[in-house]
Design a protein around this motif. Structure first.
Motif, PDB file in Angstrom:
ATOM      1  N   SER A 166       0.402  -1.019  -0.193  1.00  0.00           N
ATOM      2  CA  SER A 166       0.048  -0.060   0.128  1.00  0.00           C
ATOM      3  C   SER A 166       0.961   1.258   0.460  1.00  0.00           C
ATOM      4  O   SER A 166       1.547   0.922   0.544  1.00  0.00           O
ATOM      5  CB  SER A 166      -0.812  -0.201   1.311  1.00  0.00           C
ATOM      6  OG  SER A 166      -0.613  -0.091   2.392  1.00  0.00           O
ATOM      7  N   PHE A 179      -4.788   2.560   1.500  1.00  0.00           N
ATOM      8  CA  PHE A 179      -4.528   1.963   0.383  1.00  0.00           C
ATOM      9  C   PHE A 179      -3.742   2.617  -0.714  1.00  0.00           C
ATOM     10  O   PHE A 179      -2.058   1.836  -1.095  1.00  0.00           O
ATOM     11  CB  PHE A 179      -5.390   0.770   0.370  1.00  0.00           C
ATOM     12  CG  PHE A 179      -5.977   0.034   1.024  1.00  0.00           C
ATOM     13  CD1 PHE A 179      -5.208   0.534   2.878  1.00  0.00           C
ATOM     14  CD2 PHE A 179      -7.594  -0.545   1.122  1.00  0.00           C
ATOM     15  CE1 PHE A 179      -6.402  -0.836   3.033  1.00  0.00           C
ATOM     16  CE2 PHE A 179      -7.584  -1.357   1.881  1.00  0.00           C
ATOM     17  CZ  PHE A 179      -7.685  -1.028   2.652  1.00  0.00           C
ATOM     18  N   ARG A 230      -9.278  -2.489  -2.454  1.00  0.00           N
ATOM     19  CA  ARG A 230      -8.088  -3.250  -3.492  1.00  0.00           C
ATOM     20  C   ARG A 230      -8.668  -3.939  -4.406  1.00  0.00           C
ATOM     21  O   ARG A 230      -9.880  -4.544  -4.406  1.00  0.00           O
ATOM     22  CB  ARG A 230      -7.493  -4.159  -2.165  1.00  0.00           C
ATOM     23  CG  ARG A 230      -7.486  -3.619  -1.230  1.00  0.00           C
ATOM     24  CD  ARG A 230      -5.377  -3.863  -1.239  1.00  0.00           C
ATOM     25  NE  ARG A 230      -4.858  -3.622   0.302  1.00  0.00           N
ATOM     26  CZ  ARG A 230      -3.296  -2.559  -0.160  1.00  0.00           C
ATOM     27  NH1 ARG A 230      -3.718  -2.796  -1.481  1.00  0.00           N
ATOM     28  NH2 ARG A 230      -3.038  -2.822   0.608  1.00  0.00           N
ATOM     29  N   GLY A 268      -4.790  -6.419  -5.898  1.00  0.00           N
ATOM     30  CA  GLY A 268      -3.494  -6.424  -4.730  1.00  0.00           C
ATOM     31  C   GLY A 268      -4.179  -7.379  -3.634  1.00  0.00           C
ATOM     32  O   GLY A 268      -4.037  -7.128  -2.220  1.00  0.00           O
ATOM     33  N   THR A 269      -5.457  -7.944  -4.172  1.00  0.00           N
ATOM     34  CA  THR A 269      -5.617  -9.168  -3.614  1.00  0.00           C
ATOM     35  C   THR A 269      -7.194 -10.084  -4.253  1.00  0.00           C
ATOM     36  O   THR A 269      -7.229 -10.056  -5.366  1.00  0.00           O
ATOM     37  CB  THR A 269      -6.973  -8.545  -2.228  1.00  0.00           C
ATOM     38  OG1 THR A 269      -7.208  -9.642  -1.641  1.00  0.00           O
ATOM     39  CG2 THR A 269      -8.559  -7.766  -3.307  1.00  0.00           C
ATOM     40  N   ALA A 274      -4.856  -7.300   1.903  1.00  0.00           N
ATOM     41  CA  ALA A 274      -4.142  -7.247   1.402  1.00  0.00           C
ATOM     42  C   ALA A 274      -3.428  -9.393   0.620  1.00  0.00           C
ATOM     43  O   ALA A 274      -3.293  -9.511   1.664  1.00  0.00           O
ATOM     44  CB  ALA A 274      -2.448  -7.021   1.205  1.00  0.00           C
TER      45      ALA A 274
END
Length: 553
Positions: free
Chosen positions: A47, A52, A60, A64-65, A506
């Motif tokens: 981040s 973020f 996200r 990112g996830t 995350a």
């Protein structure tokens, strides 16, 4: 560079001390952690700020996830860590193998797979911010704020202190509560004032200090500029007992993390109420200032005439330091969001303790729409943080509406999560949260900041539930009750109320602190790390583009 130590008049236990780094095995669990590598990986840092990203969206996406509606029900508790503080106030920074977070004894680097400590920067004061960073040739520098000790810069590789500073020009008795914003070699620091609490002492006159925003050089801590939220100095407005001076204007603290607008080179931040009369046009307002100089581009005030300090909690207006008339205490505590629009004007979205969400034009601060979602009051309303889903065109808004005695807002409470259409402020759905019991400590509202993972929003309630809610429908897809004891890596940990910075999302992880003992809520000290069960095994658990087939923007 001017560095200074301010004697903490409020929160006296948080003394500024020199820090040192060391690798410490978790108490009672030395064997499993004995071989932990003391050097964190810094190749992939997840981040760029409290939200973020630099615009504070708290979103996200697929890069990112890997967490989303289709798999969120498989989240399992991976490990727990005792943060050593009844009201933890930090949010972690995540890399490919490490979590950096503040606990009751300083800043700690934890192996993200096991929860074992890599190193510790020992510090007696409370870390009150998220951990943010800047890339360097050697790896990275970590930044955090301590309640009264100012800004700390620490080497991410080994925890060594690099510098500690206050912005030059800051008023005496500063209080640091928000997370700094780091970009372009500058650390932007929101500043409040301890006078909000010092006013409870009758023989101290109230009040003469104000909040502000400072800009520090990220390598040295030297001040680039400091913008006070009240330009005019306080003047004596009266006397009592011959020697105690009443003064004003004062207050307009900056409580939350700023947002950065790269296109316009602006920094946006919110302010709280005045502490004394006369009131100003800069309290309960959103500021836009030029990043290079701190010059004000625009200010939009939401609530005029709001004067309040904590003396009013003791005796009401009978206390000599309580402003009369006393205001409703309707801060902008939640950090503003820059909503970059594909079509139309960019907006600054700001949630207020009044229960209102405001959409302002990024260019000039003019109001596009305002929507009232809760009754509001001194404890929210909208308290710690909202989130923005650009692909769905929604701003997700948690509402606390926690009762606050005479400072409770009018009307019916609307605790829960609201989804609002960013184009016009209309409400799309409302997930109402009902309390687990009738006691105040069991209140079901959402005060903590929230976070979005693809098509799921994570929200923690005051009564201790962490929920995953579908962005499109408001349906609860997963829930975890944290009001219990946990077998932690470093002893036992206890869950409690969710508040403050809220969840970090995350890769395949959700990381959140459970416990917040302020305001008569249930304290706790549990750092909870959840992971998707059976994730794909790649570092971080992020799916490849080929695996992402749900069409999430």
């Amino acid at each position: 560079m001017k560095r200074r130590t301010v004697a903490p008049l409020l929160l006296a236990t948080f003394a500024l001390v020199a820090g040192h780094a060391s690798v410490i095995a978790a108490d009672g669990d030395a064997a499993p952690c004995a071989d932990t590598d003391g050097t964190p990986g810094l190749t992939q840092i997840r981040s760029t700020g409290w939200g973020f990203d630099l615009g504070n969206t708290r979103f996200r996406g697929p890069g990112g996830t890997s967490i989303r509606a289709s798999n969120v029900a498989s989240l399992k508790l991976k490990w727990t860590y005792n943060l050593g503080d009844n009201s933890p106030r930090s949010m972690p920074l995540v890399t490919e193998d490490t979590l950096f977070i503040g606990d009751g004894n300083g800043l700690v680097a934890l192996d993200r797979e096991t929860g074992c400590e890599r190193w510790r920067f020992a510090h007696a004061g409370q870390v009150r911010s998220a951990i943010v960073h800047e890339r360097t040739a050697e790896g990275a520098t970590l930044f955090f704020l301590e309640s009264t000790g100012g800004v700390f810069a620490v080497n991410a590789g080994d925890g060594a202190l690099l510098w500690n500073a206050h912005p030059d020009g800051v008023d005496e008795a500063p209080l640091y509560s928000g997370t700094p914003l780091v970009t372009g070699g500058t650390v932007f620091v929101p500043v409040a004032s301890q006078e909000i609490g010092l006013a409870t002492v009758p023989f101290l006159g109230c009040c003469h200090t104000a909040g502000g925003l400072g800009a520090l050089d990220s390598q040295s801590g030297a001040t680039r500029w400091y913008r006070r939220t009240i330009e005019q100095p306080a003047e004596v407005t009266g006397r009592r007992w011959l020697v105690v001076k009443q003064r004003g204007p004062s207050g307009a603290p900056a409580w939350g993390a700023p947002a950065f607008d790269e296109k316009r080179n602006l920094v946006y931040f919110g302010t709280g109420q005045n502490y004394s009369h006369p009131t100003t046009e800069t309290s309960d307002a959103i500021f836009a200032v030029e990043a290079d100089t701190g010059a004000v581009r625009w200010i939009t005030q939401a609530t005029a005439g709001d004067a309040y300090n904590m003396a009013c909690n003791l005796m009401g207006t009978a206390h000599p330091n309580c402003p009369d008339p006393v205001g409703p205490d309707l801060d902008f505590g939640a950090p503003p969001i820059l909503a970059t629009m594909e079509r139309g004007e960019d907006l600054v979205l700001a949630g207020q303790k009044s229960g209102d969400i405001h959409a302002l034009r990024a260019e000039d601060g003019s109001v596009v729409w305002q929507s009232k979602l809760g009754r509001g009051g001194a404890l929210g309303g909208i308290h710690w943080g909202i989130a923005y889903h650009a692909g769905r065109g929604l701003v997700l808004v948690p509402v606390s509406d926690l009762p606050a005695g005479p400072l409770t807002g009018p009307g019916e409470a609307q605790p829960g999560l609201h989804a609002v259409r960013v184009q016009d402020g209309s409400r799309v759905w409302f997930h109402e949260r009902r309390s687990r019991c009738n006691e105040r400590a069991c209140w079901g509202g959402i005060s903590a900041a929230i976070s979005i993972a693809n098509d799921v929003v994570f929200a923690g309630s005051i009564d201790g539930f962490l929920e995953a809610i579908h962005v499109e429908s408001g349906e609860v897809l997963w829930s975890f009750d944290t009001w219990r004891d946990f077998d932690a890596m470093n002893g036992m940990a206890t869950g409690g109320a969710f508040d403050a910075h809220g969840p970090m999302v995350a890769d395949d992880l959700v990381i959140v602190s459970s416990g917040y003992g302020s305001f008569f809520q249930r304290g706790g000290n549990a750092l909870l790390v959840f992971a998707l069960e059976g994730s794909n095994g790649r570092p971080g658990g992020v799916e490849s583009p080929q695996e992402h087939a749900e069409g999430e923007p």
